[in-house]
Design a protein around this motif. Structure first.
Motif, PDB file in Angstrom:
ATOM      1  N   ARG A 139       0.785  -1.544  -0.283  1.00 58.27           N
ATOM      2  CA  ARG A 139      -0.283   0.108  -0.131  1.00 58.27           C
ATOM      3  C   ARG A 139       0.648   1.072   0.112  1.00 58.27           C
ATOM      4  N   ASP A 148       1.681   7.230   2.978  1.00 56.85           N
ATOM      5  CA  ASP A 148       0.911   9.459   2.856  1.00 56.85           C
ATOM      6  C   ASP A 148       2.610   9.340   3.379  1.00 56.85           C
ATOM      7  N   GLU A 149       2.066  11.303   2.938  1.00 56.08           N
ATOM      8  CA  GLU A 149       3.298  12.196   3.424  1.00 56.08           C
ATOM      9  C   GLU A 149       3.373  11.553   4.358  1.00 56.08           C
ATOM     10  N   HIS A 150       2.594  11.612   5.551  1.00 53.80           N
ATOM     11  CA  HIS A 150       2.797  11.805   7.003  1.00 53.80           C
ATOM     12  C   HIS A 150       3.898  10.540   6.818  1.00 53.80           C
ATOM     13  N   GLU A 151       3.187   9.003   6.728  1.00 53.17           N
ATOM     14  CA  GLU A 151       4.194   8.044   6.755  1.00 53.17           C
ATOM     15  C   GLU A 151       5.681   8.654   5.988  1.00 53.17           C
ATOM     16  N   PRO A 178       4.250  11.555  -2.335  1.00 53.59           N
ATOM     17  CA  PRO A 178       3.387  11.573  -3.845  1.00 53.59           C
ATOM     18  C   PRO A 178       3.523  13.097  -4.409  1.00 53.59           C
TER      19      PRO A 178
END
Length: 259
Positions: free
Chosen positions: A13, A16-19, A49
């Protein structure tokens, strides 16, 4: 063969940017914890992204900070042309770091993370013509999977990017001769694990060759078989949302080097 890479592997998966920021900050801290940093120099970058306007973006450490000072919040966002998009610390990024990392990110969109080190063992192995030898199980995983790039001076010349990319090709490990090492990962986790394994392979080689005894490299067929075993294991992990080793590394960071 591209170590840890497979065109048919199903990606995990997309984070996202935070991860990505959290994982990249953890990567900096584990490199510091393992003594694989070099003052305020060397870098780990991660692809973000695309931006709202479709621009390609990646994260890099703020210039002037030690690795153990890097957090998810102070990472610098840079586009592939070197334009600073967001710089919480206000000191930009290292120009040589941009040259090397942007070269790989622009050419290799499978490289979610690029990790470059100057360790004593890595620089030592990069400084001998033979490079990394298949002396043991650790180093066998890199058999046939390491590219080499000749030293051209401190990486400030943007024209060197094309030569770095050409030498790296489809592989995920690049020995920068007389300079250090560079690894690419499909995730931050994979890049960190490759870097840790490469580092201990280099340390083992330096130790073995310093004994004054006769080196006993693995036969090519055994080294190649071992490399394939490692590559399949990396593929399985990258195709899954479960990574036990990375989870253990994150727990180590939480205990030993919390942000």
């Amino acid at each position: 063969m591209s170590l840890g890479g497979s065109a048919s592997a199903t990606p995990r998966r997309a984070p996202d940017e935070h991860e990505i920021r959290k994982d990249l900050a953890a990567a900096y801290r584990v490199m510091a914890l393992k003594g694989m940093d070099d003052s305020i120099y060397t870098h780990i970058s991660a692809r973000l992204p695309d931006g709202e306007a479709g621009q390609k973006r990646f994260l890099l450490n703020p210039f002037g900070m030690m690795f153990d000072e890097v957090t998810a919040e102070n990472l610098v966002t840079v586009d592939e042309a070197g334009v600073i998009i967001d710089d919480p610390y206000g000191h930009g990024v290292n120009a040589a770091g941009f040259t090397i990392h942007s070269a790989v990110h622009m050419a290799r969109h499978d490289a979610a993370c690029v990790l470059h080190t100057h360790t004593v063992a890595g620089v030592a192995v990069s400084s001998v013509k033979e490079g990394l030898l298949p002396l043991n199980q650790w180093s066998a995983q890199f058999h046939g999977a390491i590219a080499y790039h000749e030293y051209e001076g401190i990486a400030l010349d943007l024209e060197e990017r094309a030569r770095i990319v050409a030498d790296l090709g489809a592989l995920n490990v690049l020995m920068l001769r007389n300079h250090g090492t560079l690894v690419c990962g499909r995730s931050v986790a994979e890049a960190v694990k490759l870097a840790l394994n490469l580092e201990r392979s280099c340390k083992a080689q330096v130790a073995a060759l310093s004994m004054g005894l006769t080196p006993d490299p693995l036969p090519d067929d055994v080294a190649a078989h071992t490399a394939q075993q490692y590559a399949r294991a990396y593929d399985r992990t990258e195709a899954s949302d479960s990574d036990a080793e990375w989870a253990a590394i994150l727990r180590l960071i939480e205990r030993s080097a919390p942000a």
